[in-house]
Scaffold this active site. Structure first.
Site, PDB file in Angstrom:
ATOM      1  N   SER A  77       0.552  -1.553   0.306  1.00  0.00           N
ATOM      2  CA  SER A  77       0.000  -0.091   0.317  1.00  0.00           C
ATOM      3  C   SER A  77       1.311   1.380  -0.014  1.00  0.00           C
ATOM      4  O   SER A  77       2.228   1.561   0.643  1.00  0.00           O
ATOM      5  CB  SER A  77      -0.721  -0.268   1.070  1.00  0.00           C
ATOM      6  N   SER A  94      -0.349   4.054   0.489  1.00  0.00           N
ATOM      7  CA  SER A  94      -1.262   5.014   1.840  1.00  0.00           C
ATOM      8  C   SER A  94      -0.326   6.014   2.840  1.00  0.00           C
ATOM      9  O   SER A  94      -0.050   6.939   3.026  1.00  0.00           O
ATOM     10  CB  SER A  94      -2.730   4.719   2.297  1.00  0.00           C
ATOM     11  N   LYS A 102     -13.361  -4.349   0.867  1.00  0.00           N
ATOM     12  CA  LYS A 102     -13.893  -3.645   1.332  1.00  0.00           C
ATOM     13  C   LYS A 102     -15.613  -2.850   1.314  1.00  0.00           C
ATOM     14  O   LYS A 102     -16.495  -2.768   1.346  1.00  0.00           O
ATOM     15  CB  LYS A 102     -13.643  -2.552  -0.582  1.00  0.00           C
ATOM     16  N   ASP A 128     -13.272   7.058  -3.307  1.00  0.00           N
ATOM     17  CA  ASP A 128     -12.912   6.614  -4.618  1.00  0.00           C
ATOM     18  C   ASP A 128     -13.448   7.862  -6.147  1.00  0.00           C
ATOM     19  O   ASP A 128     -12.555   8.148  -6.894  1.00  0.00           O
ATOM     20  CB  ASP A 128     -13.226   4.815  -5.330  1.00  0.00           C
ATOM     21  N   GLY A 155     -13.619  -2.139 -17.716  1.00  0.00           N
ATOM     22  CA  GLY A 155     -14.192  -2.329 -16.826  1.00  0.00           C
ATOM     23  C   GLY A 155     -15.408  -2.270 -16.045  1.00  0.00           C
ATOM     24  O   GLY A 155     -15.696  -1.411 -15.999  1.00  0.00           O
ATOM     25  N   ALA A 156     -15.524  -3.712 -15.446  1.00  0.00           N
ATOM     26  CA  ALA A 156     -16.992  -3.149 -14.454  1.00  0.00           C
ATOM     27  C   ALA A 156     -17.051  -3.592 -13.116  1.00  0.00           C
ATOM     28  O   ALA A 156     -17.531  -4.618 -12.567  1.00  0.00           O
ATOM     29  CB  ALA A 156     -17.933  -4.233 -15.490  1.00  0.00           C
ATOM     30  N   GLY A 177     -14.728  -3.164  -9.070  1.00  0.00           N
ATOM     31  CA  GLY A 177     -14.948  -2.164  -7.431  1.00  0.00           C
ATOM     32  C   GLY A 177     -14.736  -0.908  -8.377  1.00  0.00           C
ATOM     33  O   GLY A 177     -15.543  -0.049  -8.022  1.00  0.00           O
TER      34      GLY A 177
HETATM   35  P1  NAP Z   1     -12.071  -5.921  -8.724  1.00  0.00           P
HETATM   36  O1  NAP Z   1     -12.849  -5.451  -8.840  1.00  0.00           O
HETATM   37  O2  NAP Z   1     -11.291  -7.280  -9.404  1.00  0.00           O
HETATM   38  O3  NAP Z   1     -12.214  -5.671 -11.235  1.00  0.00           O
HETATM   39  C1  NAP Z   1     -11.411  -5.790 -11.859  1.00  0.00           C
HETATM   40  C2  NAP Z   1     -11.320  -5.241 -12.837  1.00  0.00           C
HETATM   41  O4  NAP Z   1     -10.804  -6.048 -14.362  1.00  0.00           O
HETATM   42  C3  NAP Z   1     -12.897  -6.240 -14.073  1.00  0.00           C
HETATM   43  O5  NAP Z   1     -13.373  -5.303 -14.886  1.00  0.00           O
HETATM   44  C4  NAP Z   1     -11.922  -7.744 -14.113  1.00  0.00           C
HETATM   45  O6  NAP Z   1     -12.573  -8.273 -16.046  1.00  0.00           O
HETATM   46  C5  NAP Z   1     -10.856  -6.855 -15.857  1.00  0.00           C
HETATM   47  N1  NAP Z   1     -10.407  -8.318 -15.624  1.00  0.00           N
HETATM   48  C6  NAP Z   1      -9.314  -8.535 -14.372  1.00  0.00           C
HETATM   49  N2  NAP Z   1      -8.650  -9.556 -15.178  1.00  0.00           N
HETATM   50  C7  NAP Z   1      -8.998 -10.076 -16.457  1.00  0.00           C
HETATM   51  C8  NAP Z   1      -8.204 -10.230 -17.784  1.00  0.00           C
HETATM   52  N3  NAP Z   1      -7.336 -11.162 -17.638  1.00  0.00           N
HETATM   53  N4  NAP Z   1      -9.089  -9.950 -18.688  1.00  0.00           N
HETATM   54  C9  NAP Z   1      -9.661  -9.126 -19.411  1.00  0.00           C
HETATM   55  N5  NAP Z   1     -10.406  -8.555 -17.871  1.00  0.00           N
HETATM   56  C10 NAP Z   1      -9.977  -8.797 -16.433  1.00  0.00           C
HETATM   57  O7  NAP Z   1     -10.974  -4.410  -9.302  1.00  0.00           O
HETATM   58  P2  NAP Z   1     -10.953  -3.079  -8.723  1.00  0.00           P
HETATM   59  O8  NAP Z   1     -10.657  -3.125  -7.212  1.00  0.00           O
HETATM   60  O9  NAP Z   1     -12.071  -2.234  -9.694  1.00  0.00           O
HETATM   61  O10 NAP Z   1      -9.480  -2.966  -9.474  1.00  0.00           O
HETATM   62  C11 NAP Z   1      -9.009  -2.453 -11.073  1.00  0.00           C
HETATM   63  C12 NAP Z   1      -8.146  -1.238 -11.182  1.00  0.00           C
HETATM   64  O11 NAP Z   1      -7.933  -0.205 -10.775  1.00  0.00           O
HETATM   65  C13 NAP Z   1      -7.066  -1.943 -11.032  1.00  0.00           C
HETATM   66  O12 NAP Z   1      -5.475  -2.333 -11.617  1.00  0.00           O
HETATM   67  C14 NAP Z   1      -6.412  -1.102  -9.182  1.00  0.00           C
HETATM   68  O13 NAP Z   1      -4.801  -1.390  -8.601  1.00  0.00           O
HETATM   69  C15 NAP Z   1      -6.925   0.050  -9.803  1.00  0.00           C
HETATM   70  N6  NAP Z   1      -7.183   0.748  -8.553  1.00  0.00           N
HETATM   71  C16 NAP Z   1      -6.892   2.456  -9.069  1.00  0.00           C
HETATM   72  C17 NAP Z   1      -7.300   3.165  -7.451  1.00  0.00           C
HETATM   73  C18 NAP Z   1      -6.686   4.230  -7.820  1.00  0.00           C
HETATM   74  O14 NAP Z   1      -6.693   5.323  -6.693  1.00  0.00           O
HETATM   75  N7  NAP Z   1      -5.915   5.027  -8.434  1.00  0.00           N
HETATM   76  C19 NAP Z   1      -8.204   2.662  -6.866  1.00  0.00           C
HETATM   77  C20 NAP Z   1      -9.083   1.595  -7.381  1.00  0.00           C
HETATM   78  C21 NAP Z   1      -8.507   0.517  -8.091  1.00  0.00           C
HETATM   79  P3  NAP Z   1     -14.740  -9.016 -15.446  1.00  0.00           P
HETATM   80  O15 NAP Z   1     -15.877  -8.676 -14.719  1.00  0.00           O
HETATM   81  O16 NAP Z   1     -14.883  -9.901 -16.651  1.00  0.00           O
HETATM   82  O17 NAP Z   1     -13.441 -10.299 -14.222  1.00  0.00           O
END
Ligand code: NAP
Length: 267
Positions: free
Chosen positions: A14, A16, A66, A102, A124-125, A127
């Site tokens: 992290s 943070s 979360k 967020d 993406g769909a 969290g």
């Molecule tokens: P999550 O809930 O696990 O969602 C992951 C997403 O990526 C889903 O849409 C999933 O598709 C897709 N995905 C994962 N592996 C894949 C693959 N091999 N091929 C195609 N699609 C794939 O994760 P999250 O919490 O939303 O986080 C997503 C990203 O955002 C991460 O990189 C995280 O580090 C980043 N993030 C950044 C911040 C920031 O403050 N900058 C905050 C939160 C998250 P499916 O729905 O089809 O499974």
């Protein structure tokens, strides 16, 4: 000494503590911000213990807590019915209140962008996409196209936020949107790259990649090659932390020192 924490499993990655620690030092606030490794079966005990500690100001929450944490705190802002997950818990008197910074953290870097009546693409769909769609639903955008591996999940997300648009598979051609956001894990360290053709985007489009490890993703490099404006994942990360910092410590972080902070986070 008063303190706040970030909890997750794992937690050592992290950023943070570095962000909040930088702001506490910059403002000369006598407080600490720590990382605490909390496993899922220890979450309820964690909140019970911290509730009894008057020095504890609250915590940020990361994977995998979360959603589970929502069941252990008060949801005065109706986060369960909107974003469906919390990333921050604060104490108010004897109550523990859950909230989500967020969506605000995503919005801050694009606050100057007029998206009213403009089309947006979200990849993406998961969290993070939920928090982003919540923010977009407040911005009066026209149509939102979600590209996702699981198209049904994307369609459910669009309808849950009352947004007009389409859910399409990854690889579908992009519409000429004003903003493209990568909210998927694609492009992240250890994940496959995001293969996408940006040529349908207009010249004034903004490309926003919320992935921050690595910071310079292939998507952002491709957007810069096309001379499109870009926003990277650290902007959102610092933005969500700033909102939480104010809740924990009652002070505005020194955002005029973001460049210094970014240098620390990327060194
Ligand atoms: P999550 O809930 O696990 O969602 C992951 C997403 O990526 C889903 O849409 C999933 O598709 C897709 N995905 C994962 N592996 C894949 C693959 N091999 N091929 C195609 N699609 C794939 O994760 P999250 O919490 O939303 O986080 C997503 C990203 O955002 C991460 O990189 C995280 O580090 C980043 N993030 C950044 C911040 C920031 O403050 N900058 C905050 C939160 C998250 P499916 O729905 O089809 O499974």
């Amino acid at each position: 000494m008063i303190y706040a924490e970030v909890i997750g499993d794992p937690i050592s990655h992290s950023k943070s503590p570095a962000i909040h620690g930088f702001w506490l030092k910059a403002l000369g606030i006598e407080a600490e911000y720590r990382a605490a490794h909390v496993k899922p079966d220890g979450l309820a005990a964690y909140f019970a213990a911290r509730k009894a500690d008057p020095d504890w100001r609250g915590c940020n929450i990361t994977i995998p807590h979360k959603q589970a944490a929502l069941d252990l705190v008060e949801d005065r802002g109706g986060v369960r019915a909107s974003i469906g997950a919390i990333n921050t818990v604060i104490r108010e008197g004897d109550a523990l209140i859950g909230t989500n910074t967020d969506a605000g953290g995503f919005y801050t870097p694009i606050a100057g962008l007029d998206l009213q009546g403009r089309d947006v693409v979200v990849i993406g769909a998961g969290g993070a996409a939920r928090a982003i769609l919540f923010a977009l639903s407040r911005l009066d955008v026209a149509r939102v196209t979600i590209l996702n591996r699981n198209v049904l999940k994307a369609a459910a997300l669009l309808s849950s936020f009352g947004l007009k648009g389409d859910a399409v598979p990854l690889g579908a051609p992009l519409p000429p949107a004003a903003l493209l956001v990568n909210a998927s894990a694609l492009g992240m360290q250890g994940q496959p790259p995001l293969a996408i053709d940006l040529s349908p985007l207009p010249d004034d489009a903004v490309v926003y990649d919320i992935v921050y490890a690595p910071l310079e993703t292939e998507l952002l490099a491709q957007a810069r090659d096309r001379e499109l404006d870009t926003v990277d994942g650290l902007d959102m990360l610092i933005g969500q932390a700033a909102l939480a910092f104010e809740l924990f410590f009652g002070a505005e972080p020194p955002r005029d020192r973001d460049e210094e902070l970014r240098a620390i986070l990327t060194s």
